[in-house]
Write an enzyme that holds these catalytic residues in place. Structure first.
Site, PDB file in Angstrom:
ATOM      1  N   TYR A   1       0.852  -1.191   0.000  1.00  0.00           N
ATOM      2  CA  TYR A   1       0.000   0.000   0.000  1.00  0.00           C
ATOM      3  C   TYR A   1       0.882   1.233   0.000  1.00  0.00           C
ATOM      4  CZ  TYR A   1      -3.465   3.459   1.567  1.00  0.00           C
ATOM      5  OH  TYR A   1      -4.288   4.561   1.675  1.00  0.00           O
TER       6      TYR A   1
ATOM      7  N   ASP B   1       9.300   3.054  -0.133  1.00  0.00           N
ATOM      8  CA  ASP B   1       8.222   3.669   0.634  1.00  0.00           C
ATOM      9  C   ASP B   1       8.432   3.300   2.092  1.00  0.00           C
ATOM     10  OD1 ASP B   1       5.984   4.522   1.897  1.00  0.00           O
ATOM     11  OD2 ASP B   1       4.544   3.476   0.606  1.00  0.00           O
TER      12      ASP B   1
ATOM     13  N   LYS C   1       4.169   8.998   8.950  1.00  0.00           N
ATOM     14  CA  LYS C   1       3.931   8.361  10.252  1.00  0.00           C
ATOM     15  C   LYS C   1       4.910   8.846  11.339  1.00  0.00           C
ATOM     16  CE  LYS C   1       0.990   4.943   8.327  1.00  0.00           C
ATOM     17  NZ  LYS C   1       1.000   4.083   7.165  1.00  0.00           N
TER      18      LYS C   1
HETATM   19  C1  LIG Z   1       0.312   4.567   5.811  1.00  0.00           C
HETATM   20  C2  LIG Z   1       1.073   4.349   4.586  1.00  0.00           C
HETATM   21  C3  LIG Z   1       0.958   5.209   3.479  1.00  0.00           C
HETATM   22  C4  LIG Z   1      -0.067   6.304   3.411  1.00  0.00           C
HETATM   23  O1  LIG Z   1       0.153   7.293   4.386  1.00  0.00           O
HETATM   24  P1  LIG Z   1      -1.075   8.232   4.813  1.00  0.00           P
HETATM   25  O2  LIG Z   1      -0.432   9.210   5.741  1.00  0.00           O
HETATM   26  O3  LIG Z   1      -2.083   7.342   5.458  1.00  0.00           O
HETATM   27  O4  LIG Z   1      -1.599   8.868   3.583  1.00  0.00           O
HETATM   28  C5  LIG Z   1       1.790   5.004   2.401  1.00  0.00           C
HETATM   29  N1  LIG Z   1       2.677   4.003   2.393  1.00  0.00           N
HETATM   30  C6  LIG Z   1       2.819   3.156   3.424  1.00  0.00           C
HETATM   31  C7  LIG Z   1       3.848   2.075   3.367  1.00  0.00           C
HETATM   32  C8  LIG Z   1       2.009   3.290   4.547  1.00  0.00           C
HETATM   33  O5  LIG Z   1       2.119   2.411   5.548  1.00  0.00           O
END
Ligand SMILES: *Cc1c(COP(=O)(O)O)cnc(C)c1O
Length: 427
Positions: free
Chosen positions: A144, A239, A267
């Site tokens: 994701y 990511d 995060k």
């Molecule tokens: C949470 C997450 C996102 C998206 O971040 P948001 O702040 O919720 O938009 C993208 N990539 C990874 C790996 C994530 O865990």
């Protein structure tokens, strides 16, 4: 536990908010029942509107690596807020933040602050396309990267397939330059580069997957990915929105010794406030406006209060913290495994650092195909069992749990005991 207040709040919320929530996984659809509403969080604990206390294993889905309402973070937010909430103009604090990120992540020579992980990933891909002047992007099934159109794509099985949107409202044209591959499949990666290498702008990957549950990379997988990108003029994007500052101060790339072309952060770097970032090699980031032709902007980007929360969090990412997280993780991994063995119920526990998942699976989970075969019904019953015992675990088989510096070894034993009991009740 009596969840009457939460149930009433969810009913009321559902009249004005789709599903009663502002982000889907909060609605507990994957495990049934109605979500718990919270009033307060402190350290490792959440306090519900029903008057119950839960040991939290979600940590706001990652940010709360120091535990909730960390004193120094809250103090920084309060202090900086009194000087103004947003200027729409640059501040010195943003430079300090970028310098700190560059010190922790040597691969991030230049960066841009944004407000969410979604924005970070979406923007990184745009920059990679602008830099390479190519259109095709590659992602892995089950990873994701936020909800940008081009990333809401899942794969067919086997070899790379042209993208099919995963969500209504995503046009096929937005998705059809997105190729997907199975995670951890080095051969498929090589084959794809052989066939399409000169078309590929970027590969984006979770270096340790958290978004199909915790799935570690196979030996050589990430190294090969980065090498193939470099050899074919494509941009490798780690990511690290979830893994960044969680698996080490410098993220998975520090832990595994990797040097990607670009990185996405979110995060933990925002300490619980809306702050994220993307960055990488200077020559790539020099494509970003106003320096270069790739447009990307944000009214609240680099917001002073969010940056202050981020810096106060980064200040506390000590070696002692990561040693503690590792010890917690090892203790919980062991405890959950023993509970599974005692129950005779098939399952595996997968962990990297403070990210951990109990999969109701017959064997190891290496990719989405494996994850998809898990017994979700059993997970839902187990999850309910944990809740009844005061443990707040992610309400989906496909979300990693997160530990924080506020947890103790005793807390790990409490979770293991709750799990063992819940498993016994499932037999
Ligand atoms: C949470 C997450 C996102 C998206 O971040 P948001 O702040 O919720 O938009 C993208 N990539 C990874 C790996 C994530 O865990």
């Amino acid at each position: 536990m009596n969840e009457n207040v939460s149930r009433a709040l969810h009913e009321r919320a559902s009249r004005r908010l789709p599903g009663g929530v502002n982000s889907p996984v909060r609605a507990f659809r994957a495990v049934g029942g109605s979500p718990i509403f919270f009033e307060k969080a402190r350290g490792a604990f959440l306090f519900s509107a029903d008057g119950d206390t839960y040991l939290d294993c979600i940590g706001s889905w990652g940010p709360a690596i120091l535990g909730h309402a960390n004193e120094r973070v809250v103090e920084a937010v309060q202090r900086v807020a009194t000087d103004g909430l947003s200027f729409g103009a640059p501040t010195e604090r943003e430079i300090v933040f970028a310098e700190r990120i560059a010190a922790l992540y040597p691969s991030i020579e230049m960066m841009r602050a944004v407000s969410s992980g979604t924005e970070a990933c979406m923007s990184a891909l745009r920059v990679a396309r602008g830099f390479t002047r190519r259109d095709v992007i590659v992602k892995f099934e089950g990873c994701y990267h936020g909800h940008a159109d081009a990333l809401l794509v899942k794969a067919g099985s086997g070899a790379a397939t042209f993208g099919v949107p995963d969500s209504a409202g995503v046009s096929s044209s937005a998705a059809n330059n997105t190729l997907t591959l199975p995670y951890n499949d080095i051969e498929a990666l090589r084959a794809l580069f052989e066939a399409r290498g000169k078309d590929i702008a970027a590969i984006i990957v979770e270096p340790v997957v958290g978004n199909m549950g915790c799935v570690p990379p196979a030996p050589g997988f990430l190294e090969t990915l980065i090498e193939l990108c470099a050899a074919h003029g494509a941009v490798s994007i780690l990511d690290e929105v979830m893994t960044g500052c969680r698996l080490a101060p410098g993220g998975a790339q520090q832990r595994f010794g990797l040097k990607p072309a670009m990185t996405c952060l979110g995060k933990v770097v925002g300490g619980g406030l809306p702050l994220a970032a993307y960055g990488g090699r200077a020559e790539i980031m020099q494509q970003v406006a106003p320096l270069g032709p790739v447009y990307q902007a944000g009214t609240l980007s680099g917001n002073p209060v969010a940056v202050a929360a981020g810096l106060a969090t980064l200040d506390q990412l000590t070696p002692a913290l990561y040693e503690h997280l590792e010890a917690l993780g090892a203790r919980l991994e062991d405890g959950l495994r023993r509970g599974l063995e005692a129950s005779g119920i098939p399952g595996v526990v997968q962990r990297v650092g403070s990210m951990i998942t109990l999969f109701f699976s017959e064997g190891p989970v290496r990719n989405w195909g494996d994850a998809d075969r898990c017994d979700r019904k059993r997970f839902a019953s187990w999850h309910r069992g944990l809740l009844e015992r005061g443990v707040y675990w992610p309400p989906s088989q496909f979300e990693a749990a997160f530990l924080s510096g506020a947890h103790t070894l005793d807390d790990m034993d409490r979770i293991s005991a709750a799990s063992a009991e819940a498993l016994q009740a499932l037999r």
